[in-house]
Design an enzyme around this catalytic site. Structure first.
Site, PDB file in Angstrom:
ATOM      1  N   VAL A  13      10.380   9.917  -5.535  1.00 55.28           N
ATOM      2  CA  VAL A  13      11.253  10.902  -4.885  1.00 55.28           C
ATOM      3  C   VAL A  13      11.778  10.369  -3.551  1.00 55.28           C
ATOM      4  CG1 VAL A  13      11.284  13.196  -3.798  1.00 55.28           C
ATOM      5  CG2 VAL A  13      10.179  12.884  -6.014  1.00 55.28           C
ATOM      6  N   GLY A  41       7.344  18.332 -30.025  1.00 54.02           N
ATOM      7  CA  GLY A  41       6.823  16.973 -30.047  1.00 54.02           C
ATOM      8  C   GLY A  41       5.330  16.928 -29.861  1.00 54.02           C
ATOM      9  N   CYS A  75       4.904  15.099 -13.641  1.00 52.04           N
ATOM     10  CA  CYS A  75       5.060  16.439 -13.046  1.00 52.04           C
ATOM     11  C   CYS A  75       4.451  17.575 -13.854  1.00 52.04           C
ATOM     12  CB  CYS A  75       6.536  16.729 -12.817  1.00 52.04           C
ATOM     13  SG  CYS A  75       7.210  15.771 -11.470  1.00 52.04           S
ATOM     14  N   LYS A 133       0.557  17.831 -14.260  1.00 54.26           N
ATOM     15  CA  LYS A 133      -0.065  18.000 -12.944  1.00 54.26           C
ATOM     16  C   LYS A 133       0.281  19.372 -12.345  1.00 54.26           C
ATOM     17  CE  LYS A 133       0.222  15.705  -8.455  1.00 54.26           C
ATOM     18  NZ  LYS A 133       0.931  16.757  -7.735  1.00 54.26           N
TER      19      LYS A 133
HETATM   20  C1  UDX Z   1      10.337  17.300 -14.897  1.00 55.07           C
HETATM   21  C2  UDX Z   1      11.378  18.384 -14.577  1.00 55.07           C
HETATM   22  O1  UDX Z   1      12.405  18.367 -15.578  1.00 55.07           O
HETATM   23  C3  UDX Z   1      11.967  18.167 -13.191  1.00 55.07           C
HETATM   24  O2  UDX Z   1      12.871  19.217 -12.894  1.00 55.07           O
HETATM   25  C4  UDX Z   1      10.820  18.149 -12.186  1.00 55.07           C
HETATM   26  O3  UDX Z   1      11.294  17.988 -10.877  1.00 55.07           O
HETATM   27  C5  UDX Z   1       9.811  17.065 -12.545  1.00 55.07           C
HETATM   28  O4  UDX Z   1       9.344  17.292 -13.883  1.00 55.07           O
HETATM   29  P1  UDX Z   1      10.380  14.796 -15.781  1.00 55.07           P
HETATM   30  O5  UDX Z   1       8.892  14.854 -15.804  1.00 55.07           O
HETATM   31  O6  UDX Z   1      11.062  13.612 -15.223  1.00 55.07           O
HETATM   32  O7  UDX Z   1      10.989  16.047 -14.973  1.00 55.07           O
HETATM   33  O8  UDX Z   1      10.886  14.922 -17.303  1.00 55.07           O
HETATM   34  P2  UDX Z   1      11.444  15.966 -18.367  1.00 55.07           P
HETATM   35  O9  UDX Z   1      12.623  15.344 -18.995  1.00 55.07           O
HETATM   36  O10 UDX Z   1      11.606  17.328 -17.848  1.00 55.07           O
HETATM   37  O11 UDX Z   1      10.247  15.933 -19.454  1.00 55.07           O
HETATM   38  C6  UDX Z   1       8.915  16.251 -19.132  1.00 55.07           C
HETATM   39  C7  UDX Z   1       8.051  16.161 -20.373  1.00 55.07           C
HETATM   40  O12 UDX Z   1       8.347  17.205 -21.312  1.00 55.07           O
HETATM   41  C8  UDX Z   1       8.229  14.858 -21.154  1.00 55.07           C
HETATM   42  O13 UDX Z   1       6.979  14.453 -21.669  1.00 55.07           O
HETATM   43  C9  UDX Z   1       9.154  15.256 -22.285  1.00 55.07           C
HETATM   44  O14 UDX Z   1       9.056  14.410 -23.389  1.00 55.07           O
HETATM   45  C10 UDX Z   1       8.645  16.653 -22.591  1.00 55.07           C
HETATM   46  N1  UDX Z   1       9.643  17.508 -23.257  1.00 55.07           N
HETATM   47  C11 UDX Z   1      10.813  17.813 -22.630  1.00 55.07           C
HETATM   48  C12 UDX Z   1       9.368  18.035 -24.516  1.00 55.07           C
HETATM   49  O15 UDX Z   1       8.311  17.778 -25.108  1.00 55.07           O
HETATM   50  N2  UDX Z   1      10.299  18.839 -25.118  1.00 55.07           N
HETATM   51  C13 UDX Z   1      11.445  19.188 -24.509  1.00 55.07           C
HETATM   52  O16 UDX Z   1      12.220  19.944 -25.100  1.00 55.07           O
HETATM   53  C14 UDX Z   1      11.724  18.641 -23.236  1.00 55.07           C
END
Ligand code: UDX
Length: 434
Positions: free
Chosen positions: A11, A251, A258, A261
């Site tokens: 960040v 999935g 994020c 945690k």
């Molecule tokens: C996330 C939030 O989107 C972001 O706004 C926040 O600030 C930090 O956490 P990030 O962890 O980078 O961001 O990824 P994101 O694309 O949101 O996916 C998080 C997890 O959820 C991944 O493991 C992804 O594979 C999973 N996921 C996401 C799903 O299993 N299904 C979905 O439909 C979307």
């Protein structure tokens, strides 16, 4: 304005580069000398699309520099942004020691009316604790604010430049006004709230998204019991605008730095304030148990892993990043190896140390550079991450007609009928198709 960003993690670096691109003088401050030395040479220790280019551009323009020297970084700063890590403490709550260390270190160097912003994800009430650390050491008046970060890895530069909103939590007009001015080039809606609301908003956003994913994963599990296809269900309910079909692919459960945690922290925080029977505990439990359940299911369908060659496609936790934190690969590969499989891993960007995947030099594990190599003679192809390279790959080219091969589509990215037509046995999530 003069800005200092404390903490040059994910960040911190993204924010520093983006604020510099608005024309401000930005200093990235970190206690880690090695990190600072490499950032000075525009070397980013992780993969994030477009970040290196932005960093180089801003450093060349003379707007962005990096240092370990608190006095040099703080004494002229109008706005100081704390973006240090908040690892989980043993009780599950956020460990704020790095935030407090930053607060104590910056305090003696503050210039009059500087604004100290906490961007790290922290529980409500943290700003008062930060204030208690700064006050005894500061010699001038200053203001505090909480401006949480909502960016996604893999699209962090884009998200920082195009946020859906900027949330500013503060108590004084001066802080609101300066921070609104700082974010003006983004042309995004600004939500002015109390610091506690800003901090809750960050947890609420991530917990909601994690709950939404857990919800559709639960629906997928039910679909497997009754012959429904979860993708049909998503399509059918998604037309209701209150529901929508965006950000909803089932999935292996959510991962990354994020969601796991933040949900755990919100669960622990809820408990700590007396809300013991909270939803977040359950969401966390369901997500944690998910991999085990799915792996047992896959194992049953492929007739056990012993002696099987598995092509593991996608090692990072999601596409467009090399971040391995809470990546499914770190939990599945050790299990496959323990159950007697040979695993060949592929990822376009992540090249983790095999020990992170539970492999030793004697393990039946290797990493290769192409999907073709990984899939060569594989009994099972496990497509785990929706990297475009994996989703658009022509699996007909690696089909071995002399044996049965399974394709496990852990992200429901493929057309089952097409995969079956080229001769694979298709296994998806929440779709009883064979
Ligand atoms: C996330 C939030 O989107 C972001 O706004 C926040 O600030 C930090 O956490 P990030 O962890 O980078 O961001 O990824 P994101 O694309 O949101 O996916 C998080 C997890 O959820 C991944 O493991 C992804 O594979 C999973 N996921 C996401 C799903 O299993 N299904 C979905 O439909 C979307």
């Amino acid at each position: 304005m003069n800005l200092t960003v404390i903490g040059t993690g994910f960040v911190g670096v993204v924010s520093a580069a983006v604020y510099a691109s608005f024309g401000h003088q930005v200093i990235g401050l970190d206690v880690d000398e090695k990190k600072v030395a490499s950032l000075r040479q525009s070397i980013v220790p992780f993969y994030e699309p477009n970040l290196t280019e932005l960093l180089v551009e801003q450093q060349k323009a003379g707007r962005l520099s990096f240092t370990t020297d608190y006095h040099a970084a703080i004494s002229d700063a109008d706005i100081i942004i704390i973006a240090v890590g908040t690892p989980s403490a043993p009780d599950g709550q956020a460990d704020l020691k790095y935030v407090f260390m930053a607060a104590e270190s910056l305090a003696p160097h503050l210039k009059s009316n500087a604004i100290v912003v906490v961007k790290s994800t922290v529980p409500p009430g943290t700003l008062d604790k930060v204030d208690a650390r700064i006050k005894p050491l500061a010699t001038v008046t200053y203001h505090l604010a909480s401006v949480p970060e909502f960016l996604r890895e893999g699209s962090a530069v884009y998200d920082t430049l195009h946020p859906s909103r900027v949330v500013i939590g503060a108590e004084h007009d001066e802080a609101f006004e300066k921070l609104e001015l700082l974010h003006k080039p983004l042309n995004a809606p600004v939500v002015r709230v109390k610091p506690e609301s800003a901090q809750m908003a960050k947890y609420a956003a991530n917990a909601y998204l994690a709950t939404r994913i857990t919800f559709i994963n639960q629906i997928a599990d039910l679909c497997e019991k009754n012959g429904a296809d979860v993708e049909d269900v998503i399509q059918a309910i998604g037309f209701d605008q209150r529901v929508g079909s965006h950000y909803w692919y089932p999935g292996l459960g959510y991962g990354g730095s994020c969601f796991p945690k933040d949900v755990k922290e919100l669960a622990a925080y809820s408990k700590a304030v007396g809300e013991t029977g909270n939803l977040f505990i359950k969401v966390n439990e369901l997500n944690d148990a998910r991999l085990e359940r799915l792996m047992a299911n896959f194992s049953r369908q492929v007739g056990g892993w012993q002696g099987k060659k598995v092509a593991f496609l996608g090692l990072s936790f999601k596409p467009h990043t090399d971040d391995m934190r809470e990546a499914p690969s770190t939990k599945i590969i050790p299990r496959l190896l323990a159950e007697g499989a040979t695993v060949v891993g592929y990822d376009p960007m992540a090249k983790p140390d095999p020990s992170l995947l539970g492999a030793t030099p004697d393990s039946a594990f290797s990493q290769v550079d192409t999907i073709e190599e990984a899939c060569q003679d594989a009994d099972v192809i496990l497509a785990v991450v929706e990297w475009p390279q994996i989703v658009s790959f022509d699996f007909a080219a690696v089909r071995n007609q002399s044996k049965q091969q399974w394709l496990i589509d852990a992200r429901n990215q493929f057309e089952p009928e097409m995969i079956k037509k080229i001769g694979f046995t298709y296994i998806g999530i929440g779709r009883s198709i064979n």
